[in-house]
Motif scaffolding. Structure first.
Motif, PDB file in Angstrom:
ATOM      1  N   GLY A  74       1.823   9.526  -6.162  1.00 17.90           N
ATOM      2  CA  GLY A  74       2.244  10.896  -5.864  1.00 17.90           C
ATOM      3  C   GLY A  74       1.519  11.524  -4.699  1.00 17.90           C
ATOM      4  N   LEU A  75       1.073  10.700  -3.762  1.00 17.14           N
ATOM      5  CA  LEU A  75       0.314  11.205  -2.617  1.00 17.14           C
ATOM      6  C   LEU A  75       1.119  11.087  -1.328  1.00 17.14           C
ATOM      7  CD1 LEU A  75      -3.129   9.504  -3.368  1.00 17.14           C
ATOM      8  CD2 LEU A  75      -2.590  11.932  -3.642  1.00 17.14           C
ATOM      9  N   THR A  76       1.054  12.127  -0.511  1.00 13.30           N
ATOM     10  CA  THR A  76       1.606  12.022   0.829  1.00 13.30           C
ATOM     11  C   THR A  76       0.600  11.254   1.679  1.00 13.30           C
ATOM     12  OG1 THR A  76       0.552  14.035   1.635  1.00 13.30           O
ATOM     13  CG2 THR A  76       2.733  14.263   0.577  1.00 13.30           C
ATOM     14  N   MET A  77       1.026  10.826   2.852  1.00 14.31           N
ATOM     15  CA  MET A  77       0.110  10.119   3.738  1.00 14.31           C
ATOM     16  C   MET A  77      -1.038  11.030   4.155  1.00 14.31           C
ATOM     17  SD  MET A  77       1.038   7.819   7.105  1.00 14.31           S
ATOM     18  CE  MET A  77       2.235   6.845   6.179  1.00 14.31           C
ATOM     19  N   GLU A  78      -0.733  12.334   4.363  1.00 12.58           N
ATOM     20  CA  GLU A  78      -1.772  13.287   4.749  1.00 12.58           C
ATOM     21  C   GLU A  78      -2.805  13.442   3.632  1.00 12.58           C
ATOM     22  OE1 GLU A  78       1.429  13.715   5.094  1.00 12.58           O
ATOM     23  OE2 GLU A  78       1.725  13.900   7.262  1.00 12.58           O
ATOM     24  N   GLN A  79      -2.335  13.545   2.381  1.00  9.16           N
ATOM     25  CA  GLN A  79      -3.256  13.699   1.255  1.00  9.16           C
ATOM     26  C   GLN A  79      -4.124  12.461   1.084  1.00  9.16           C
ATOM     27  OE1 GLN A  79      -0.208  14.447  -1.662  1.00  9.16           O
ATOM     28  NE2 GLN A  79      -0.657  16.662  -1.737  1.00  9.16           N
ATOM     29  N   ALA A  80      -3.510  11.302   1.212  1.00  5.22           N
ATOM     30  CA  ALA A  80      -4.268  10.059   1.071  1.00  5.22           C
ATOM     31  C   ALA A  80      -5.319   9.950   2.169  1.00  5.22           C
ATOM     32  CB  ALA A  80      -3.331   8.862   1.112  1.00  5.22           C
TER      33      ALA A  80
ATOM     34  N   ARG B 104      -0.640   3.016  10.541  1.00  6.23           N
ATOM     35  CA  ARG B 104      -0.700   1.661  11.089  1.00  6.23           C
ATOM     36  C   ARG B 104      -0.799   0.623   9.968  1.00  6.23           C
ATOM     37  NH1 ARG B 104      -3.985   4.236  15.023  1.00  6.23           N
ATOM     38  NH2 ARG B 104      -5.882   3.533  13.961  1.00  6.23           N
ATOM     39  N   ILE B 105      -1.581   0.932   8.928  1.00  3.30           N
ATOM     40  CA  ILE B 105      -1.711   0.016   7.798  1.00  3.30           C
ATOM     41  C   ILE B 105      -0.360  -0.198   7.128  1.00  3.30           C
ATOM     42  CG2 ILE B 105      -2.636  -0.228   5.455  1.00  3.30           C
ATOM     43  CD1 ILE B 105      -5.209   1.104   6.485  1.00  3.30           C
ATOM     44  N   GLU B 106       0.328   0.914   6.845  1.00  2.00           N
ATOM     45  CA  GLU B 106       1.589   0.822   6.106  1.00  2.00           C
ATOM     46  C   GLU B 106       2.713   0.238   6.938  1.00  2.00           C
ATOM     47  OE1 GLU B 106       2.585   4.475   4.140  1.00  2.00           O
ATOM     48  OE2 GLU B 106       0.692   4.543   3.026  1.00  2.00           O
TER      49      GLU B 106
ATOM     50  N   PHE C 182       0.835  -1.208   0.000  1.00  2.00           N
ATOM     51  CA  PHE C 182       0.000   0.000   0.000  1.00  2.00           C
ATOM     52  C   PHE C 182       0.868   1.256   0.000  1.00  2.00           C
ATOM     53  CE2 PHE C 182      -3.896  -2.325   1.610  1.00  2.00           C
ATOM     54  CZ  PHE C 182      -4.675  -1.984   0.515  1.00  2.00           C
ATOM     55  N   GLU C 183       1.941   1.248   0.768  1.00  2.00           N
ATOM     56  CA  GLU C 183       2.840   2.404   0.797  1.00  2.00           C
ATOM     57  C   GLU C 183       3.441   2.647  -0.585  1.00  2.00           C
ATOM     58  OE1 GLU C 183       6.780   4.040   3.241  1.00  2.00           O
ATOM     59  OE2 GLU C 183       6.369   1.893   3.122  1.00  2.00           O
ATOM     60  N   SER C 184       3.853   1.576  -1.259  1.00  2.40           N
ATOM     61  CA  SER C 184       4.431   1.705  -2.595  1.00  2.40           C
ATOM     62  C   SER C 184       3.426   2.276  -3.581  1.00  2.40           C
ATOM     63  CB  SER C 184       4.923   0.327  -3.067  1.00  2.40           C
ATOM     64  OG  SER C 184       5.402   0.403  -4.388  1.00  2.40           O
ATOM     65  N   LEU C 185       2.182   1.802  -3.500  1.00  2.00           N
ATOM     66  CA  LEU C 185       1.141   2.299  -4.403  1.00  2.00           C
ATOM     67  C   LEU C 185       0.826   3.771  -4.132  1.00  2.00           C
ATOM     68  CD1 LEU C 185      -1.352  -0.724  -4.461  1.00  2.00           C
ATOM     69  CD2 LEU C 185       0.139   0.044  -6.318  1.00  2.00           C
ATOM     70  N   ARG C 186       0.776   4.130  -2.852  1.00  2.00           N
ATOM     71  CA  ARG C 186       0.496   5.529  -2.505  1.00  2.00           C
ATOM     72  C   ARG C 186       1.577   6.449  -3.052  1.00  2.00           C
ATOM     73  NH1 ARG C 186       2.648   8.558   1.167  1.00  2.00           N
ATOM     74  NH2 ARG C 186       3.460   6.866   2.492  1.00  2.00           N
TER      75      ARG C 186
ATOM     76  N   PRO D 166       7.965 -12.063  -1.331  1.00  2.00           N
ATOM     77  CA  PRO D 166       7.649 -11.259  -2.522  1.00  2.00           C
ATOM     78  C   PRO D 166       8.412  -9.938  -2.570  1.00  2.00           C
ATOM     79  CG  PRO D 166       5.649 -12.088  -1.480  1.00  2.00           C
ATOM     80  CD  PRO D 166       6.772 -12.351  -0.521  1.00  2.00           C
ATOM     81  N   MET D 167       8.486  -9.386  -3.774  1.00  2.00           N
ATOM     82  CA  MET D 167       9.090  -8.082  -3.982  1.00  2.00           C
ATOM     83  C   MET D 167       8.001  -7.003  -3.887  1.00  2.00           C
ATOM     84  SD  MET D 167      12.300  -8.657  -4.622  1.00  2.00           S
ATOM     85  CE  MET D 167      13.423  -9.926  -5.244  1.00  2.00           C
ATOM     86  N   ASN D 168       8.403  -5.810  -3.471  1.00  2.00           N
ATOM     87  CA  ASN D 168       7.453  -4.699  -3.471  1.00  2.00           C
ATOM     88  C   ASN D 168       7.464  -4.022  -4.831  1.00  2.00           C
ATOM     89  OD1 ASN D 168       9.717  -3.008  -3.589  1.00  2.00           O
ATOM     90  ND2 ASN D 168       9.652  -2.521  -1.405  1.00  2.00           N
ATOM     91  N   GLY D 169       6.746  -2.918  -4.953  1.00  2.00           N
ATOM     92  CA  GLY D 169       6.646  -2.218  -6.228  1.00  2.00           C
ATOM     93  C   GLY D 169       7.960  -1.677  -6.735  1.00  2.00           C
TER      94      GLY D 169
END
Length: 292
Positions: free
Chosen positions: A18-24, A37-39, A10-14, A228-231
Protein backbone atom coordinates in the motif's frame (compact mmCIF):
# COMPACT_ATOMS: atom_id res chain seq x y z
CA UNK A 1 16.03 -9.49 -18.03
CA UNK A 2 17.06 -10.60 -14.54
CA UNK A 3 16.98 -6.98 -13.39
CA UNK A 4 13.54 -6.49 -14.95
CA UNK A 5 12.28 -9.49 -13.01
CA UNK A 6 13.72 -8.08 -9.79
CA UNK A 7 12.20 -4.67 -10.52
CA UNK A 8 8.75 -6.06 -11.20
CA UNK A 9 8.89 -8.11 -8.02
CA UNK A 10 9.85 -5.11 -5.91
CA UNK A 11 7.11 -3.04 -7.55
CA UNK A 12 4.55 -5.76 -6.79
CA UNK A 13 5.65 -5.95 -3.15
CA UNK A 14 5.55 -2.17 -2.76
CA UNK A 15 2.04 -1.93 -4.14
CA UNK A 16 0.89 -4.88 -2.02
CA UNK A 17 2.19 -2.96 1.00
CA UNK A 18 0.00 0.00 0.00
CA UNK A 19 2.91 2.36 -0.57
CA UNK A 20 3.41 4.87 -3.34
CA UNK A 21 6.89 5.20 -4.77
CA UNK A 22 7.24 8.56 -2.98
CA UNK A 23 6.27 7.03 0.38
CA UNK A 24 8.62 4.10 -0.07
CA UNK A 25 11.47 6.41 -1.03
CA UNK A 26 10.89 8.50 2.09
CA UNK A 27 10.87 5.46 4.40
CA UNK A 28 13.98 4.07 2.78
CA UNK A 29 15.72 7.46 2.71
CA UNK A 30 16.40 7.03 -0.97
CA UNK A 31 15.63 9.17 -3.99
CA UNK A 32 12.42 8.42 -5.85
CA UNK A 33 14.48 8.25 -9.03
CA UNK A 34 16.52 5.42 -7.52
CA UNK A 35 13.41 3.36 -6.79
CA UNK A 36 12.13 4.12 -10.25
CA UNK A 37 15.35 2.75 -11.76
CA UNK A 38 15.13 -0.37 -9.58
CA UNK A 39 11.53 -1.09 -10.54
CA UNK A 40 12.28 -0.53 -14.22
CA UNK A 41 15.25 -2.89 -14.22
CA UNK A 42 17.92 -0.32 -15.02
CA UNK A 43 21.20 -2.05 -15.77
CA UNK A 44 23.45 0.21 -13.70
CA UNK A 45 21.58 -0.22 -10.39
CA UNK A 46 23.63 -1.99 -7.73
CA UNK A 47 21.91 -4.13 -5.12
CA UNK A 48 23.67 -4.04 -1.77
CA UNK A 49 22.40 -6.76 0.56
CA UNK A 50 21.64 -4.27 3.35
CA UNK A 51 19.52 -2.14 0.99
CA UNK A 52 17.63 -5.18 -0.26
CA UNK A 53 16.96 -6.30 3.31
CA UNK A 54 15.64 -2.84 4.17
CA UNK A 55 13.22 -2.89 1.23
CA UNK A 56 12.03 -6.38 2.06
CA UNK A 57 11.40 -5.32 5.67
CA UNK A 58 9.49 -2.22 4.62
CA UNK A 59 7.32 -4.15 2.16
CA UNK A 60 6.59 -6.96 4.61
CA UNK A 61 7.90 -9.58 2.19
CA UNK A 62 7.10 -13.21 2.88
CA UNK A 63 9.89 -15.67 3.67
CA UNK A 64 9.56 -17.09 0.16
CA UNK A 65 9.79 -13.68 -1.54
CA UNK A 66 12.64 -12.72 0.76
CA UNK A 67 14.64 -15.81 -0.16
CA UNK A 68 13.95 -15.35 -3.87
CA UNK A 69 14.89 -11.66 -4.04
CA UNK A 70 18.00 -12.08 -1.94
CA UNK A 71 19.15 -14.80 -4.34
CA UNK A 72 18.26 -12.86 -7.49
CA UNK A 73 19.90 -9.64 -6.35
CA UNK A 74 22.99 -11.57 -5.26
CA UNK A 75 23.17 -12.98 -8.78
CA UNK A 76 23.45 -9.45 -10.19
CA UNK A 77 26.48 -8.85 -7.98
CA UNK A 78 28.27 -12.17 -8.28
CA UNK A 79 27.40 -13.49 -11.71
CA UNK A 80 26.49 -10.43 -13.70
CA UNK A 81 26.80 -11.33 -17.37
CA UNK A 82 29.44 -13.92 -16.54
CA UNK A 83 29.40 -15.01 -20.19
CA UNK A 84 30.77 -11.62 -21.28
CA UNK A 85 34.24 -13.05 -20.68
CA UNK A 86 33.63 -15.11 -23.80
CA UNK A 87 32.68 -12.20 -26.06
CA UNK A 88 35.29 -11.64 -28.75
CA UNK A 89 36.44 -15.26 -28.69
CA UNK A 90 33.82 -16.87 -30.86
CA UNK A 91 30.64 -16.04 -28.93
CA UNK A 92 28.28 -14.09 -31.21
CA UNK A 93 26.06 -11.37 -29.80
CA UNK A 94 22.88 -13.13 -30.86
CA UNK A 95 23.89 -16.06 -28.65
CA UNK A 96 24.57 -13.77 -25.69
CA UNK A 97 20.87 -12.94 -25.71
CA UNK A 98 19.96 -16.61 -25.53
CA UNK A 99 22.25 -17.20 -22.56
CA UNK A 100 20.58 -14.29 -20.75
CA UNK A 101 17.13 -15.70 -21.48
CA UNK A 102 18.21 -19.17 -20.42
CA UNK A 103 19.57 -17.85 -17.13
CA UNK A 104 16.30 -16.02 -16.39
CA UNK A 105 13.87 -18.76 -17.46
CA UNK A 106 11.71 -20.72 -15.05
CA UNK A 107 10.97 -23.38 -17.68
CA UNK A 108 12.96 -24.55 -20.71
CA UNK A 109 11.61 -27.06 -23.22
CA UNK A 110 14.00 -28.27 -25.89
CA UNK A 111 13.66 -30.56 -28.87
CA UNK A 112 16.84 -31.82 -30.50
CA UNK A 113 16.88 -33.93 -33.65
CA UNK A 114 20.63 -34.40 -34.11
CA UNK A 115 22.62 -33.52 -30.98
CA UNK A 116 22.43 -33.86 -27.23
CA UNK A 117 21.16 -30.51 -25.84
CA UNK A 118 24.00 -28.26 -24.72
CA UNK A 119 22.87 -28.26 -21.07
CA UNK A 120 23.34 -32.05 -20.97
CA UNK A 121 26.56 -32.43 -22.97
CA UNK A 122 29.75 -33.81 -21.47
CA UNK A 123 32.97 -31.92 -22.09
CA UNK A 124 34.27 -34.65 -24.41
CA UNK A 125 31.05 -34.65 -26.48
CA UNK A 126 31.06 -30.84 -26.69
CA UNK A 127 34.67 -30.90 -27.87
CA UNK A 128 33.64 -33.14 -30.77
CA UNK A 129 30.74 -30.81 -31.62
CA UNK A 130 32.93 -27.72 -31.74
CA UNK A 131 35.52 -29.43 -33.90
CA UNK A 132 32.88 -29.94 -36.58
CA UNK A 133 32.60 -27.23 -39.29
CA UNK A 134 29.37 -25.25 -39.45
CA UNK A 135 28.76 -24.84 -35.75
CA UNK A 136 26.81 -21.82 -34.56
CA UNK A 137 29.75 -20.51 -32.50
CA UNK A 138 32.83 -19.55 -34.50
CA UNK A 139 35.73 -21.58 -33.14
CA UNK A 140 38.53 -20.71 -35.49
CA UNK A 141 41.36 -22.17 -33.40
CA UNK A 142 41.98 -24.59 -30.55
CA UNK A 143 41.87 -21.88 -27.87
CA UNK A 144 38.52 -20.63 -29.08
CA UNK A 145 37.17 -24.17 -29.25
CA UNK A 146 38.15 -24.76 -25.64
CA UNK A 147 36.58 -21.48 -24.54
CA UNK A 148 33.36 -22.45 -26.33
CA UNK A 149 33.42 -25.82 -24.57
CA UNK A 150 34.07 -24.15 -21.21
CA UNK A 151 31.14 -21.80 -21.77
CA UNK A 152 28.88 -24.77 -22.46
CA UNK A 153 30.06 -26.51 -19.28
CA UNK A 154 29.56 -23.39 -17.14
CA UNK A 155 26.03 -22.90 -18.48
CA UNK A 156 25.08 -26.28 -17.01
CA UNK A 157 25.40 -24.91 -13.48
CA UNK A 158 21.94 -23.35 -13.81
CA UNK A 159 20.35 -26.82 -13.50
CA UNK A 160 21.46 -27.10 -9.86
CA UNK A 161 21.33 -23.46 -8.75
CA UNK A 162 18.79 -21.88 -6.44
CA UNK A 163 15.44 -21.62 -8.24
CA UNK A 164 16.73 -23.78 -11.09
CA UNK A 165 14.50 -23.88 -14.17
CA UNK A 166 12.42 -26.90 -15.10
CA UNK A 167 14.18 -28.46 -18.08
CA UNK A 168 12.10 -30.75 -20.30
CA UNK A 169 13.94 -32.36 -23.19
CA UNK A 170 12.73 -34.42 -26.13
CA UNK A 171 15.48 -35.99 -28.20
CA UNK A 172 15.21 -37.91 -31.44
CA UNK A 173 16.42 -41.52 -31.25
CA UNK A 174 19.04 -40.53 -33.84
CA UNK A 175 20.75 -38.48 -31.11
CA UNK A 176 21.43 -41.72 -29.25
CA UNK A 177 22.34 -43.83 -32.26
CA UNK A 178 24.64 -41.50 -34.20
CA UNK A 179 28.20 -41.74 -32.80
CA UNK A 180 29.83 -38.44 -31.90
CA UNK A 181 33.47 -39.27 -31.39
CA UNK A 182 34.31 -42.69 -29.94
CA UNK A 183 32.07 -45.30 -28.37
CA UNK A 184 33.59 -44.36 -25.01
CA UNK A 185 32.55 -40.73 -25.46
CA UNK A 186 29.02 -41.80 -26.38
CA UNK A 187 28.68 -44.18 -23.44
CA UNK A 188 29.84 -41.43 -21.08
CA UNK A 189 27.46 -38.97 -22.71
CA UNK A 190 24.41 -41.21 -22.41
CA UNK A 191 25.21 -41.91 -18.77
CA UNK A 192 25.43 -38.14 -18.26
CA UNK A 193 21.91 -37.76 -19.65
CA UNK A 194 20.66 -40.44 -17.25
CA UNK A 195 22.39 -38.70 -14.35
CA UNK A 196 20.81 -35.34 -15.25
CA UNK A 197 17.40 -37.01 -15.59
CA UNK A 198 17.60 -37.93 -11.90
CA UNK A 199 17.41 -34.24 -10.98
CA UNK A 200 13.89 -33.26 -9.84
CA UNK A 201 13.76 -30.41 -12.36
CA UNK A 202 14.92 -32.37 -15.42
CA UNK A 203 12.85 -34.69 -17.62
CA UNK A 204 14.06 -36.48 -20.75
CA UNK A 205 11.93 -38.23 -23.36
CA UNK A 206 13.07 -40.07 -26.47
CA UNK A 207 11.16 -39.81 -29.72
CA UNK A 208 11.84 -43.20 -31.30
CA UNK A 209 11.97 -43.99 -34.99
CA UNK A 210 8.84 -46.10 -34.53
CA UNK A 211 6.89 -42.95 -33.58
CA UNK A 212 6.73 -42.20 -37.28
CA UNK A 213 6.10 -38.75 -38.70
CA UNK A 214 5.76 -36.06 -36.04
CA UNK A 215 5.39 -32.27 -35.94
CA UNK A 216 9.05 -31.75 -35.05
CA UNK A 217 10.13 -33.30 -38.35
CA UNK A 218 9.01 -30.12 -40.09
CA UNK A 219 9.96 -27.67 -37.33
CA UNK A 220 13.50 -28.84 -36.61
CA UNK A 221 15.29 -28.21 -33.31
CA UNK A 222 13.89 -25.48 -31.07
CA UNK A 223 13.57 -24.29 -27.49
CA UNK A 224 10.62 -22.73 -25.68
CA UNK A 225 11.51 -20.58 -22.68
CA UNK A 226 9.01 -19.37 -20.09
CA UNK A 227 9.63 -16.97 -17.24
CA UNK A 228 8.51 -16.53 -13.62
CA UNK A 229 5.21 -14.98 -12.61
CA UNK A 230 5.02 -11.77 -10.60
CA UNK A 231 2.96 -11.28 -7.44
CA UNK A 232 -0.17 -10.76 -9.54
CA UNK A 233 0.23 -14.04 -11.37
CA UNK A 234 1.35 -12.37 -14.60
CA UNK A 235 4.41 -13.34 -16.62
CA UNK A 236 7.38 -11.05 -16.07
CA UNK A 237 8.42 -11.72 -19.67
CA UNK A 238 6.48 -13.29 -22.55
CA UNK A 239 7.44 -16.85 -23.54
CA UNK A 240 10.05 -17.10 -26.28
CA UNK A 241 10.58 -19.74 -28.94
CA UNK A 242 14.23 -19.93 -30.00
CA UNK A 243 15.49 -21.38 -33.28
CA UNK A 244 19.20 -21.52 -34.04
CA UNK A 245 21.05 -21.75 -37.34
CA UNK A 246 24.71 -21.74 -38.34
CA UNK A 247 24.93 -17.95 -38.72
CA UNK A 248 22.23 -16.58 -36.46
CA UNK A 249 19.08 -17.24 -34.48
CA UNK A 250 15.39 -16.36 -34.45
CA UNK A 251 13.57 -15.24 -31.30
CA UNK A 252 9.79 -15.54 -31.55
CA UNK A 253 7.63 -14.03 -28.80
CA UNK A 254 4.32 -13.17 -30.45
CA UNK A 255 1.46 -15.21 -28.93
CA UNK A 256 0.56 -16.94 -32.21
CA UNK A 257 4.21 -17.88 -32.75
CA UNK A 258 4.77 -19.44 -29.35
CA UNK A 259 1.34 -21.10 -29.57
CA UNK A 260 2.44 -22.82 -32.79
CA UNK A 261 5.53 -24.24 -31.09
CA UNK A 262 3.49 -25.30 -28.06
CA UNK A 263 1.30 -27.31 -30.46
CA UNK A 264 4.37 -28.89 -32.05
CA UNK A 265 5.74 -29.74 -28.62
CA UNK A 266 2.46 -31.31 -27.51
CA UNK A 267 2.40 -33.53 -30.59
CA UNK A 268 5.95 -34.78 -29.98
CA UNK A 269 5.46 -35.25 -26.24
CA UNK A 270 2.41 -37.42 -26.91
CA UNK A 271 4.39 -39.62 -29.34
CA UNK A 272 7.63 -39.88 -27.34
CA UNK A 273 8.39 -42.61 -24.82
CA UNK A 274 7.53 -41.71 -21.23
CA UNK A 275 10.37 -40.89 -18.85
CA UNK A 276 10.81 -44.42 -17.53
CA UNK A 277 10.88 -46.08 -20.94
CA UNK A 278 13.14 -43.32 -22.27
CA UNK A 279 15.67 -43.98 -19.50
CA UNK A 280 15.56 -47.70 -20.26
CA UNK A 281 16.30 -47.07 -23.93
CA UNK A 282 19.13 -44.64 -23.15
CA UNK A 283 20.63 -47.19 -20.73
CA UNK A 284 20.33 -49.93 -23.36
CA UNK A 285 22.11 -47.88 -26.02
CA UNK A 286 24.79 -46.81 -23.51
CA UNK A 287 25.51 -50.48 -22.79
CA UNK A 288 25.79 -51.17 -26.51
CA UNK A 289 28.46 -48.45 -26.79
CA UNK A 290 30.25 -49.81 -23.72
CA UNK A 291 30.48 -53.23 -25.36
CA UNK A 292 31.68 -51.82 -28.68
Amino acid sequence: MLRRQIGRKFESLRKAAGLTMEQAAEHLDRARATLHRIENGAEHVRFRQADVQQMLDLYGASAEDRELLLALTAATRENKNWWHDYVGSGLPRWFQLYIGLEAAASSIRQYEAELVPGLLQTRAYAEQVFKTPGGSIDTGNDDEQQRAVQLRVERQALLTRFSAPQLSVIINEAVLRRPVGSATIMAEQLHQILKAAELPNVTVQVLTFSAGLHAGAMAGAFSILEFPMNGNGKEVEPPVAYLEAATGAIYLDKPHETAAYNTIWADMASRALNESRSKSLIQQVAEEYSRA
